[in-house]
Design an enzyme around this catalytic site. Structure first.
Site, mmCIF file in Angstrom:
data_model
loop_
_atom_site.group_PDB
_atom_site.id
_atom_site.type_symbol
_atom_site.label_atom_id
_atom_site.label_comp_id
_atom_site.label_asym_id
_atom_site.label_seq_id
_atom_site.Cartn_x
_atom_site.Cartn_y
_atom_site.Cartn_z
ATOM 1 N N ASN A 152 -26.457 38.040 12.355
ATOM 2 C CA ASN A 152 -27.183 39.306 12.435
ATOM 3 C C ASN A 152 -26.443 40.480 11.793
ATOM 4 O O ASN A 152 -27.087 41.428 11.329
ATOM 5 C CB ASN A 152 -27.555 39.628 13.883
ATOM 6 C CG ASN A 152 -26.375 39.602 14.824
ATOM 7 O OD1 ASN A 152 -25.470 38.783 14.692
ATOM 8 N ND2 ASN A 152 -26.378 40.490 15.801
ATOM 9 N N LYS A 175 -15.530 31.718 8.628
ATOM 10 C CA LYS A 175 -16.661 30.786 8.554
ATOM 11 C C LYS A 175 -17.902 31.582 8.969
ATOM 12 O O LYS A 175 -18.161 31.772 10.158
ATOM 13 C CB LYS A 175 -16.424 29.586 9.474
ATOM 14 C CG LYS A 175 -17.455 28.453 9.281
ATOM 15 C CD LYS A 175 -18.722 28.713 10.046
ATOM 16 C CE LYS A 175 -19.796 27.673 9.801
ATOM 17 N NZ LYS A 175 -21.122 28.096 10.305
ATOM 18 N N CYS A 284 -26.467 41.711 20.059
ATOM 19 C CA CYS A 284 -25.909 41.314 21.345
ATOM 20 C C CYS A 284 -26.045 42.410 22.382
ATOM 21 O O CYS A 284 -26.140 42.137 23.580
ATOM 22 C CB CYS A 284 -24.443 40.916 21.175
ATOM 23 S SG CYS A 284 -23.420 42.200 20.422
ATOM 24 N N GLU A 385 -30.787 35.679 27.653
ATOM 25 C CA GLU A 385 -30.806 36.442 26.407
ATOM 26 C C GLU A 385 -31.868 35.872 25.463
ATOM 27 O O GLU A 385 -31.881 34.689 25.158
ATOM 28 C CB GLU A 385 -29.438 36.396 25.722
ATOM 29 C CG GLU A 385 -29.384 37.263 24.482
ATOM 30 C CD GLU A 385 -28.015 37.256 23.823
ATOM 31 O OE1 GLU A 385 -27.578 38.313 23.357
ATOM 32 O OE2 GLU A 385 -27.387 36.174 23.784
#
Length: 493
Positions: A152, A175, A284, A385
Site C-alpha cells: 500500500n 523484499k 494500517c 481488520e
C-alpha cells in the site's frame, strides 16, 4: 511493457529462476510491467553482497559524517526524480496521485532526517567503582537487515526501514510486495546514482515463500523489519526466533475514532471520513471503528453519511479523485466478503455496500464507501481488520465505556480522540492501549514521531530517533589503567 530486474550488489540482475511476475495496474485492470520472480538463490546473493558491504569495502571505512552525506544525496536524488517515483507508485498500486505526491516529499525529508542523525550516534562513559578501570559503550550496527514491505505504500515503507538502518551503518536487502515492486526498484536506481556503495542497498523481488522466507531464515541476516498483516507477522516472528534474530513488526489495526459530545463536529466529521475512506481504507491506521457519544450519534452520523456520499471514485492520476481502486484482486474480494459478513451478523447498512461501477471506474476493483451502524463490539466487522472502505459505528455513554470498547480488540495501533476538553484528551490518551493517539486530527504521521503498535499491531517503533536504535547493538568496553596489574587476575578487586 517495462521489465524490472533485481538490484543486487550494485548491478541489475536477472532472476535465477528465469521467471517473471506480471504487475497489474489496478485502475485499468491491465498488466503494465513485469517483475523478476526471485528465489532463494537470489536472496542468498543479496545477503552475501550486504554482508560483504558490512565487512569490507567503502561502507565500513566511512565515517558517520560521510555516511550522512551519502544519505543526504539520496534525498536530493529523490527530490530530483520525484515525479517518476510518484507516477510509478500510482500506476503500480492505485494510490491517489495527490496522496503519493504529498508522501514523496516526506520520503525525501526522511532521508535528510536520518542523514542528520548518522553522526549523532553516541556511546556513553560509565563511572566504575574501581579507580584503576575505565568503562564506556559503543553503538554498532546490528548487521545485515532484511526489510519486507507491504503493497500500500512501498516507497515509504522501504524508506523508513532503510534510511535509519543505513544511518546506523547497516546494509539492507529489501523484499517489496510482489503486488507493488516497481517503485522500490526505481528507488534502488536513485541510491546507485547518489553513490551508495555496492551491496549496501539491494532489492530482491518475488513471492513471500520464494524470497521472504529465505531472507528471514538466512543465518547472515541479523535483523528483520516487516510491514504487513498480523498473521504473516506472527509467522515471521516465530521463524526469526529460531535464529535469535532482532525483529521489528509494523502490523495491522482496527483503530477507533472516538467522537465526544463536546467535539467540533464539523472538524470531526472530516477526520472520520478521511480516516477511513482515504486511500480506500487500505492503510494500517485506518479509523475503521467510529465510536460516537450516544447523545450526538444521529446528528453526527447524518453529517458523516452526507460527506461520504460526495466522495468521488475514479482514476487515481486525476487530482479530482478522492478514492481510487482496491489495489489487488484478492483484497477486493476480501472487502466484499466482509460486507456480507457484517450484514449476516446483523449490522445495519447506511451507505454503499457493494462494488462501485459506472463511467471511469475501469478495472473492476472499486468498492463503494460503506457505513454500517447498529454494530456491537463482538461482531467480526468490529474486531477484524478489513483493509478497505468500510466504517462500522458503535456508540457509548461516557469515557469509561468509550475506553472499554476501544481497548476490547486484539489490535493497538492508533486511536483518534475528538474533544474540546484538554483534561479529557489527556485522560483518553493515557487510557487507550495504542501506540499513537491523535487528538482532534487523524492520520497525522511524521518521520520524526515514533510509530508502531501494541498487542497484535506489532513490536518496536519506526520513525524518529528510536528507529535508529532498532538497528544498533550496544558494546561495552572495560579498560584497566593499572600497568602493573597481572594479565590474568583471578581475584576480583
Amino acid at each position: 511493457m517495462k521489465q524490472y530486474l533485481q538490484y543486487i550488489d550494485g548491478a541489475w540482475v536477472r532472476p535465477d529462476s528465469g521467471a517473471w511476475i506480471d504487475s497489474t495496474d489496478p485502475y485499468r485492470g491491465e498488466t503494465w510491467a513485469r517483475i523478476a520472480r526471485g528465489n532463494a538463490t537470489d536472496a542468498g546473493r543479496a545477503v552475501a553482497a550486504a554482508n560483504r558491504a558490512m565487512t569490507r569495502g567503502p561502507w565500513v571505512t566511512m565515517t558517520a559524517s560521510e555516511r550522512g552525506r551519502v544519505l543526504r544525496r539520496v534525498g536530493d536524488a529523490i527530490t530530483q526524480h520525484a515525479q517518476t517515483l510518484i507516477e510509478t507508485e500510482v500506476r503500480d498500486n492505485g494510490k491517489l496521485l495527490a496522496e503519493v505526491t504529498g508522501q514523496m516529499k516526506a520520503v525525501a525529508e526522511c532521508w535528510y532526517y536520518y542523514a542528520g542523525l548518522a553522526d549523532k550516534i553516541e556511546g556513553s562513559s560509565i563511572p566504575l567503582e574501581k579507580a584503576d578501570s575505565v568503562a564506556f559503550t559503543r553503538r554498532e550496527p546490528v548487521g545485515v537487515v532484511a526489510a519486507l514491505t507491504a503493497w500500500n505504500s512501498p516507497l515509504w515503507f522501504a524508506t523508513v526501514k532503510a534510511a535509519p538502518a543505513m544511518a546506523a551503518g547497516c546494509a539492507v536487502v529489501v523484499k517489496p510486495s510482489e503486488y507493488a515492486s516497481a517503485s522500490t526498484l526505481e528507488l534502488a536506481g536513485l541510491l546507485a546514482e547518489a553513490g551508495v556503495p555496492n551491496g549496501v542497498f539491494n532489492v530482491v523481488t518475488g513471492l513471500g515463500a520464494d524470497v521472504g522466507a529465505p531472507l528471514v531464515e538466512h543465518p547472515d541476516v541479523a535483523k528483520i523489519a516487516f510491514t504487513g498483516s498480523d498473521t504473516t507477522g506472527a509467522k515471521l516472528y516465530e521463524t526469526a526466533a529460531r535464529g535469535v534474530k532482532r525483529v521489528s513488526l509494523e502490523l495491522g489495526g482496527k483503530s477507533p475514532n472516538i467522537v465526544f459530545e463536546d467535539a467540533d463536529l464539523d472538524l470531526a466529521v472530516v477526520g472520520v471520513v478521511s480516516g477511513i475512506f482515504g486511500a480506500g481504507g487500505q492503510m494500517c491506521a485506518a479509523g475503521s471503528r467510529l465510536l460516537v457519544h450516544s447523545s450526538i450519534k444521529e446528528e453526527f452520523l447524518a453529517k458523516v453519511v452526507e460527506l461520504a456520499k460526495g466522495i468521488r471514485l475514479g482514476d487515481p492520476m486525476d487530482p479530482a479523485t478522492n478514492v481510487g481502486p482496491i489495489s489487488t484482486p484478492a483484497q477486493y474480494e476480501k472487502v466484499l466478503h466482509y460486507i456480507d459478513v457484517a450484514e449476516q451478523d446483523g449490522a445495519r447498512l447506511l451507505l454503499g455496500g457493494g462494488p462501485a461501477t459506472g463511467p471511469g471506474l475501469t478495472g473492476g476493483q472499486f468498492v463503494e464507501p460503506t457505513i454500517f451502524t447498529d454494530v456491537t463490539n463482538n461482531m467480526r466487522i468490529a474486531q477484524e481488520e478489513v483493509f478497505g472502505p468500510i466504517l462500522c459505528v458503535l456508540d457509548f455513554d461516557d469515557e469509561d465505556e468509550a475506553v472499554r470498547i476501544a481497548n476490547d480488540i486484539p489490535y493497538g495501533l492508533v486511536a483518534g480522540v475528538w474533544t474540546r476538553g484538554i483534561g479529557r484528551a489527556m485522560r483518553m490518551s493515557k487510557a487507550l492501549n495504542v501506540g499513537s493517539v491523535w487528538v482532534n486530527t487523524y492520520r497525522t504521521y511524521s518521520y520524526m514521531v515514533p510509530f508502531g503498535g501494541m498487542k497484535r499491531s506489532g513490536l518496536g517503533r519506526e520513525h524518529g530517533v528510536e528507529a535508529v536504535d532498532a538497528y544498533l547493538e550496544t558494546k561495552s568496553i572495560v579498560l584497566s589503567t593499572d600497568d602493573d596489574a597481572p594479565a590474568n587476575a583471578f581475584v576480583m578487586r
